[in-house]
Design a protein around this motif. Structure first.
Motif: not given
Lengths: 413, 289
Positions: A21, A24-25, A56-57, A59, A223, A225, A230, A250-251, A254-255, A259, B10, B119, B121, B215-216, B218, B220, B227
């Motif tokens: 937590l 690595c993040s 990171g997310a 980056g 949230k 990240g 869905k 950003s990510g 896209i996600t 979905q 889901n 880095s 996405p 998903v995108a 990335l 990380n 987790i």
């Protein structure tokens, strides 16, 4: 009992969760966190620091911002530097963490840097004023959008060259009410943290003010990240909005798009507004790109002036791609510093602050001005209408709208 | 009906992917007593490698599943090298050193991916024929979600069959129960460790490949999901595959329903459920006291 023996697996698991937590993040950056120095004799170089998330997310955003700064330094040095002094760019990875952001400023000031640019995350930007004031240093925020940076958390040592959440999203309300007055049922789909809430508040408050029939049918706050949108997608669709406003970026954006596609989400809407797509989202999605209006700092096709032509040409020459709004803002910030230092004929922080306050300067997006009272740049907001097509890219820009910054500046308190 | 079916599907989709990752983690822990810190980076590598083979080359449904499988095989071989050249030298050391070793591997994999793919996405496009919904009881449910659930069930069945009806499964269970006895009965325990590690890494990479179109991508991206997988492993009972299955379904579905009805709890359901279950059963659902 051994602390980490197999008799105590839960303690070990706990340690791992904590490390994952916290450690690595904020992914380690390999060479990105190293200083990038220009060639040549650096004894008398003017040192400028770039700090931003290079890993990171987000980056990718920081990497793009660094490219803009590097190109500006290259051009400035080719043209004789600043007051005849060569510029050296030093960069540090903040990993998107306030703690690492503060450390990055400390590390670079140890190396003689007093002038900074960059910062992706509002959390980092909001943490910097004490260390900047302590080190007598100055920063130009070139992406982080939280209103508080130039609002309630104002610091004399912080300027913002890019627009903020209030400007971007107030302009969205004005523009889309004018363009689509028949759309009254709106839903929100924004990340549940400061930037998402600031974006929605600005849009929502302005819409309430100008559109008497405006109605919010659903607010969804995933949230930041998240890997699964869905349920949010299904609940937004169930509310049957005509239009959706989103501050995902950003990510996450896209996600969410990937979905949402199987649900035919975007075709069930008359309008989808994403307030921050600097081309990273469209490029990643390619042929999967959905129709949307995107808010950007800058787009190469939006401006026809000499500075923009030169920026686009040099950027393509160096990086083989077109520049985006993450590249443009750091690039512009370096030239703003150049102009201020040459005007002030001084590198003293207090003098520079005085010079920058109220300074008007030309940029790739036309004239900008730092508002004296809050250090927020008055700059255009650019909106792009993106439509899928059959080209290799998978999408095209069908329309560009420019909203002058002077029309959407936050009132001074 | 849609307010029940959609969160359920889901939740089960999430559970299927989590189970594959958690099953590998728990299997490796049960036999090798290694908590593999790098597990998430193998999930991420599965996504990236599938994208590398798939995008612009053979973008069909067959291509997608073929490349998920091929990528998983390649990554399992990387896992084999990791076990033979790194972990094998450290089994006798304190587990803490193993954590550091696997953490170093995680950083190397993430750094390598960032270096090669950058880095920013990235995205793997889902073939159009899968990028649709099917009608179940009049409700539109994403077809790919259903497929992930079905694949999750198939993986679960294969694991169950392997563990309960094959010699390898018997040896694995024996080694998990008593390594010294298994060794003295002539079983080549080091080779068994390698096989178990390869199976675990294959499952992680396979889950990553299945995740990739939704998903995108990335560098990380493995962190969050691993987790959650750790939580599933702990709740299920360390080293217990059946426990991991029950925990994945329980937590995945609960998280989905709570996220749908009490959005403010999205993302923390995992930890709430873990806290409650561990207060009642500190050893996890099917763990040994």
């Amino acid at each position: 009992m051994k602390l980490f023996g197999s008799k105590n697996p839960f303690l070990l698991i706990f340690l791992i969760l904590v490390l994952l937590l916290t450690g690595c993040s904020s992914n380690q950056s390999s060479t990105n966190s190293e200083d990038t120095k220009s060639e040549g004799d650096n004894k008398k170089a003017l040192k400028i620091g770039f700090i931003g998330a290079l890993s990171g997310a987000v980056g990718g955003v920081g990497q793009d911002m660094l490219k803009g700064a590097e190109l500006a330094v290259e051009i400035i040095n080719e043209e004789g530097g600043i007051n005849g002094q060569e510029v050296e760019l030093l960069s540090k990875d903040t990993k998107g963490n306030p703690k690492d952001g503060i450390q990055a400023v400390r590390d670079l000031t140890q190396e003689g840097v007093k002038i900074f640019t960059g910062v992706v995350s509002s959390g980092v930007a909001l943490a910097l004023p004490p260390v900047l004031e302590q080190e007598d240093a100055l920063i130009m925020i070139a992406a982080a959008g939280d209103d508080a940076i130039t609002g309630e958390n104002f610091s004399p040592n912080v300027f913002r060259i890019s627009d903020n959440a209030y400007m971007r999203n107030t302009s969205a309300a004005n523009l889309f009410y004018e363009k689509y007055p028949e759309l009254t049922k709106w839903a929100n789909f924004s990340p549940d943290y400061a930037y998402g809430h600031a974006s929605w508040d600005a849009f929502n408050n302005q819409m309430k003010k100008i559109n008497p029939k405006y109605e919010v049918v659903k607010e969804s706050w995933p949230k930041f990240g998240a890997t699964d949108f869905k349920n949010d997608i299904a609940s937004v669709l169930a509310a049957k909005p005509q239009a959706v406003f989103s501050a995902l970026y950003s990510g996450d954006a896209i996600t969410m798009s990937k979905q949402a596609a199987p649900y035919d989400f975007f075709n069930q809407l008359d309008l989808f507004v994403l307030n921050s797509n600097e081309g990273d989202i469209s490029s990643a999605l390619g042929k999967e790109m959905h129709p949307e209006w995107s808010g950007v700092h800058y787009h190469p096709e939006a401006y026809d002036n000499e500075l923009n032509k030169k920026f686009v040409e040099k950027f393509k020459e160096k990086y083989k791609v077109e520049p985006n709004g993450y590249n443009s803002e750091t690039y512009v910030s370096l030239f703003a510093y150049k102009e201020a230092i040459e005007k002030a004929k001084s590198l003293e922080t207090k003098t520079l602050i005085k010079t920058l306050e109220g300074m008007k300067f030309d940029s790739v997006t036309g004239t900008r001005e730092f508002r004296k009272e809050d250090h927020q740049a008055i700059k255009d907001i650019v909106w792009l209408k993106i439509e899928p097509d059959n080209s290799d890219k998978g999408w095209k820009i069908a329309d560009i709208e420019i909203v002058p910054g002077s029309e959407v500046m936050a009132p001074l308190k | 009906m849609d307010v029940v079916l959609l969160p359920l599907v889901n939740g089960l989709t999430q559970a299927a992917v989590l189970f594959m990752i958690a099953a590998g983690l728990t299997l490796i822990y049960g036999v090798l007593h290694v908590i593999n810190f790098a597990h998430g980076s193998f999930v991420m590598l599965g996504s990236y490698l599938t994208m590398f083979f798939f995008v612009g080359k053979f973008e069909t449904v067959t291509g997608l599943f073929l490349f998920i499988f091929v990528s998983s095989i390649i990554i399992a071989l990387i896992g084999w090298a990791m076990e033979v050249f790194v972990l094998r030298k450290m089994y006798k050391a304190d587990e803490f050193y193993m954590v550091l070793a696997t953490y170093a591997i995680l950083l190397m994999i993430e750094g390598g991916v960032e270096k090669y793919w950058g880095s920013s996405p990235l995205s793997l496009p889902l073939p159009a024929s899968l990028n649709t919904t099917i009608s179940i009881l009049g409700i539109s449910v994403p077809l790919f979600s259903i497929l992930i659930c079905v694949i999750g069930l198939a993986v679960m069945f294969l694991l169950w069959y392997m563990m309960n009806h094959t010699n390898l499964g018997k040896i694995i269970r024996a080694a998990a129960a008593d390594q010294t006895m298994t060794n003295s009965l002539g079983v080549n325990v080091p080779a068994l460790f390698t096989v178990v590690f390869i199976i675990g890494i294959f499952l992680a990479a396979f889950a990553g490949g299945l995740l990739a179109p939704t998903v995108a991508l990335l560098p990380n991206m493995g962190v969050n999901i691993v987790i959650q997988a750790f939580v599933v492993v702990v709740v299920g009972g360390l080293g217990n595959i059946n426990g991991a299955l029950i925990a994945a379904v329980l937590i995945g579905v609960l998280d989905s329903f709570l996220g749908f009805y009490v959005p403010v709890l999205t993302g923390i359901t995992f930890y709430i459920v873990m806290a409650i279950i561990l207060m009642i059963r500190p050893q996890g659902l099917l763990g040994k006291a």
